[in-house]
Design an enzyme around this catalytic site. Structure first.
Site, PDB file in Angstrom:
ATOM      1  CG  ASP A 117      -7.808  39.368 -42.672  1.00 56.23           C
ATOM      2  OD1 ASP A 117      -8.573  38.521 -42.163  1.00 56.23           O
ATOM      3  OD2 ASP A 117      -7.453  40.408 -42.084  1.00 56.23           O
ATOM      4  CG  ASP A 124     -15.515  45.325 -37.578  1.00 53.16           C
ATOM      5  OD1 ASP A 124     -15.033  44.402 -36.903  1.00 53.16           O
ATOM      6  OD2 ASP A 124     -16.068  45.151 -38.679  1.00 53.16           O
TER       7      ASP A 124
END
Length: 250
Positions: free
Chosen positions: A8, A129
């Site tokens: 990330d 998500d």
């Protein structure tokens, strides 16, 4: 079952967030490409890269870091975060990204998403998500009223080749994945699902492996690898059955 290390990127550094909150970040490396090289050296067959700034800024923000990863490793990478138009999709694929993850745009602009799936067959994965079973968008900053399972079915119909499913409440917390929600979503569609969020160690990998028969083909893990709570080699051995064979032979 593939074990997929996550990188990330925020401000061109490798970080992990707690439940997607930008104020709860831990910096693990100033060199994402070196981190990719580390995971490639340990045998990773796919690397998951997220442009966190891009997810919120709605366009690529860490492109230089992603280009450097592509130049540094031969392992295929998949990229998500800030992909909102066909130009960005084509740009990433031209650079050599193997698969793109469309999240917010898949919900907000279904015509674009379907067009991308048709133009680049097999290269589009849908990122779902979820918070309390409902899909979240815009870098997890907004929760919709769309059920994740309903969205998964819709995106399968749009032509996506896979789904990356993240339970936001579990992400970065190292308290175990949401196995039941992951199983339900995987069984609701016929395309492969990759589980993401909450892996704390090898026991969670072992708990997720039975979901392979429900259609889960991979597990993304980040923080547990970075803290040392999980060994990538051990996780990969367990996922392809070597770990069990080795244990039974002793």
């Amino acid at each position: 079952m593939r074990i997929i290390p996550a990188i990330d990127i925020k401000d061109n550094r490798c970080v992990r967030l707690l439940q997607g909150r930008f104020e709860d970040e831990t910096v693990f490396s100033d060199d994402p490409a070196a981190m990719a090289q580390r995971w490639a050296g340990q045998g990773a067959r796919l690397i998951h890269v997220v442009d966190l700034d891009g997810a919120v800024g709605k366009k690529p923000k860490n492109l230089s870091s992603i280009k450097k990863i592509l130049e540094t490793v031969d392992v295929p990478i998949q990229v998500g975060g800030g992909i909102r138009d066909m130009e960005t999709i084509a740009m990433y694929l031209d650079l050599g990204v193997r698969r793109l993850i469309l999240g917010t745009v898949a919900i907000k602009d279904p015509e674009l998403a379907a067009g991308a799936c048709a133009r680049f067959p097999g290269a589009m994965a849908a990122g779902i998500d979820a918070r309390n079973g409902l899909a979240a968008i815009d870098g997890w900053t907004k929760t919709t009223d769309v059920r994740a399972i309903d969205l998964a079915r819709r995106l399968e119909d749009a032509g996506f080749s896979a789904i990356i499913f993240t339970d936001i409440d579990k992400d970065g917390m190292e308290k175990g994945p949401n196995i039941e929600e992951t199983r339900k979503l995987a069984e609701a569609v016929s395309i492969p699902v990759t589980a993401s969020g909450g892996v704390s160690g090898i026991k969670d990998i072992l708990n997720l492996l039975p979901l392979e028969k429900s259609g889960v083909d991979g597990i993304i893990t980040g923080k547990a690898l970075y803290t040392g709570a999980l060994s990538l080699k051990e996780a990969m051995a367990a996922a392809d059955g070597r770990g069990e064979r080795e244990r039974s032979s002793h």
